[in-house]
Design a protein around this motif. Structure first.
Motif: not given
Length: 656
Positions: A50-51, A65-69, A108-109
């Motif tokens: 997680e970031l 950041w990058a939630d879900g990645f 968004g990403v």
């Protein structure tokens, strides 16, 4: 009042459940830009990466950041180089699904490149306003090994362009500050990235390169060049031409004269198993380098690190109380605060910073994978460096004595000792906190973590002593280390235990087939047992590694067979258990299964545990718990100690 009980039977509050009760399992990558620090941490429960970011000037508020990645890569199978923060604070990151861009944490990403069902892999980024540059690995159907190259990705059109190809491997693509040059590291088989490598440079315009030139060439010179970094118009690199990885500066042109910026007999680098390491950083005012290891002649051989800062041509050592191991150094181009991922004997991986302009170099902690207050509440066994002779060579290790104030052992008894064979086999053994070691020491088992010949931190010559001698000199070092502890009266000669993973698994099996074996019980975690099969099954990065460590195949196939434990089952009379992940792409699960079946048939005490969904290395919290408990339970049972914990491991051919 203490309870008297035999070593190895003690109860302890340091349990596998405690391993997972932390802020995160580990902090993996880190970078500071402007007034914010960014890092990747591995979730202790899910294993996903997680970031986060937070301001550098105080406060504990983290921004996700990058939630879900899960921010990670799989280039070279070992990954690394998943994060790059741009000058405006936006981020580039990679997952196994591709390359992504996020302008702010609440935006968004945007996907810049697709992995196409993991056919394409990306890592180790640098960027201009218009293009992203990175290592690309392409896995085509029907090809045994992937193609590695450097590519550019147009941030507007998402078109990709090859900017360097032809070598077997690439790393550290770095754009010059003015955007006109691209420099990188490359190497080809049979070399590993810590052997003979080259640094190249090309003119850069948009997403295309031209006029490539060789800046540093170690081919035929046994010189390793690594970590190219721009410092204005100047090029900084690491090389080991003096036997030690040191940092050099030069003009960015072929055959330029190099200047060693801090000539010391210590290592300023590590083997590049994972991409993206930063062992030194520089800006217009400061050069900060992390060093490990030390000169054998001084009889001080610890692999722990020291931070040095160079400013105005003066180099000073930075005090880092409590912290001994450092990585992923980072400093803002206009800043005076250096950041690092750091750990120590009583500190877990943490994001720290040190202000270089203030007296005393004050140290600040920004994020801890485990709270230091929690660690301080535990009884932590701190290691002592033990140096011994092995075949006339100085070898060292860290000895952790048993520690638990609630217990005492019967008078006149000595503890069992667990020998640890680190993986790699180039990886060094450090003295930083590892609760898995404390799991044993708090239960009355000493731990000895060895830096056998081949380990990093003691110079290129020491590391290369393993070449052509893998399974011989490292084995001798482990066994001689055990004998040294016995002769010094530190441990029970009838309770010498050993465990190791990957290359460390091969090492322990080599000990068991040695005529000089003193090991009484062993556990192999995803270890190598059949060098011949591994030579057929291994991935591209290590395709020629056995040629360096063992010999040329098939010309020297007899040596492979001679050193492969799987062909010497009759020599193994020591109880041994095998633990392996079913999804391991580095060392196939079949190696452990075959060893178990053959040893079971020979009547020796053994066991096998396989874990669903696990690859090369145990990351899932449940698997870590079960494998730790199984290791301890099996080893204690094998030497006649009733363990204080239970396990679902099924022991075959038990003798007790």
């Amino acid at each position: 009042m203490t309870t008297e009980a035999v070593y190895g039977s003690w109860n302890s509050p340091i349990t596998p459940e405690l391993f997972g009760k932390c802020n995160c399992k580990t902090i993996c990558e880190m970078q500071v830009v402007g007034e914010n620090v960014y890092w990747i941490e591995q979730n202790a429960t899910t294993g996903k990466r997680e970031l986060y970011s937070k301001p550098t000037n105080g406060g504990d508020t983290r921004t996700r950041w990058a939630d879900g990645f899960s921010v990670q890569t799989a280039v070279h199978e070992y990954g690394g180089g998943a994060l790059h923060v741009l000058a405006d604070g936006s981020v580039l990151f990679a997952t196994v699904e591709g390359v992504f861009y996020q302008k702010s944490a609440d935006s968004g990403v945007e996907q810049l490149a697709e992995a196409n069902n993991r056919m394409f892999r990306f890592a180790d980024f640098s960027a201009t306003d218009s293009h992203v540059f990175c290592v690309n690995e392409t896995h085509q159907s029907g090809q045994k090994y992937p193609e590695n190259r450097l590519i550019s990705i147009d941030r507007s059109t998402k078109n990709q362009n090859v900017v360097a190809s032809g070598a077997d491997f690439y790393a550290y693509p770095r754009v010059s500050p003015d955007g006109s040059k691209l420099v990188w590291m490359e190497w080809s088989l049979p070399n590993m990235p810590w052997d003979e490598t080259s640094i190249r440079m090309a003119d850069l315009k948009g997403g295309e390169t031209s006029n490539p030139v060789i800046l540093k060439n170690g081919a035929g010179k046994q010189i390793n060049y690594s970590e190219p970094t721009w410092n204005g118009d100047e090029l900084l690199t690491v090389n080991d031409s003096t036997n030690w990885w040191n940092v050099y500066s030069s003009a960015a042109e072929p055959n330029a004269v190099e200047k060693n910026l801090n000539p010391i007999q210590r290592e300023i680098s590590y083997p590049l198993w994972q991409l993206g390491f930063r062992n030194y950083v520089a800006n217009k005012e400061y050069l900060v380098s992390e060093t490990s290891g030390s000169c054998h002649e001084k009889s001080v051989m610890n692999a722990n690190g020291i931070l040095y800062v160079r400013s105005a041509d003066i180099t000073r050592e930075i005090p880092t109380p409590g912290y001994t191991v450092f990585g992923y150094l980072s400093i803002d181009p206009n800043g005076s605060e250096v950041f690092a991922i750091a750990s120590g004997p009583k500190r877990d991986s943490s994001v720290i910073s040190i202000d270089l302009k203030l007296p005393g170099f004050p140290l600040k902690v920004h994020r801890e994978s485990r709270d230091s207050s929690e660690i301080d509440s535990l009884e932590i066994s701190e290691p002592e460096e033990v140096i011994f002779k092995s075949d006339g060579v100085n070898v060292s290790g860290y000895f952790y004595p048993p520690k638990n104030s609630a217990y005492s052992a019967p008078p006149g008894t000595l503890p069992p000792v667990l020998l640890l064979g680190h993986s790699g086999p180039t990886a060094p053994a450090f003295n930083n906190l590892d609760l898995r070691k404390q799991f044993f020491t708090s239960r009355g088992v000493a731990v000895f973590d060895l830096n056998y010949r081949g380990s990093t931190g003691f110079g290129t010559e020491f590391r290369r002593m393993l070449y052509k001698n893998c399974g011989v000199v490292d084995r001798d070092d482990m066994l001689n280390g055990a004998k040294a502890l016995i002769e010094q009266g530190r441990v029970d000669a009838d309770k010498i235990l050993i465990t190791g993973s990957s290359a460390g698994g091969f090492l322990i099996l080599s000990c068991l087939i040695s005529p000089n074996n003193v090991i009484k019980a062993a556990v192999s975690r995803y270890g190598v047992a059949d060098l011949l099969a591994l030579d057929e099954d291994t991935h591209k990065l290590e395709k020629s590694y056995n040629e360096l460590l063992i010999g040329k195949y098939p010309k020297e196939a007899m040596i492979y067979e001679e050193r492969s434990p799987i062909y010497h089952i009759e020599k193994i009379r020591t109880p041994i258990a095998f633990l392996h992940g079913k999804e391991d792409t580095v060392v196939p699960m079949s190696q452990s299964v075959t060893m178990f079946e053959k040893i079971r048939a020979s009547g020796v005490t053994t066991a096998l545990m396989l874990f669903d969904g696990e690859g090369h290395g145990f990351r899932n919290g449940k698997v870590i718990k079960e494998s730790t408990e199984a290791t301890f339970y099996f080893l204690m049972k094998a030497v006649g100690i009733e363990p204080s914990i239970s396990s679902n491991i099924e022991i075959v051919n038990p003798k007790i």
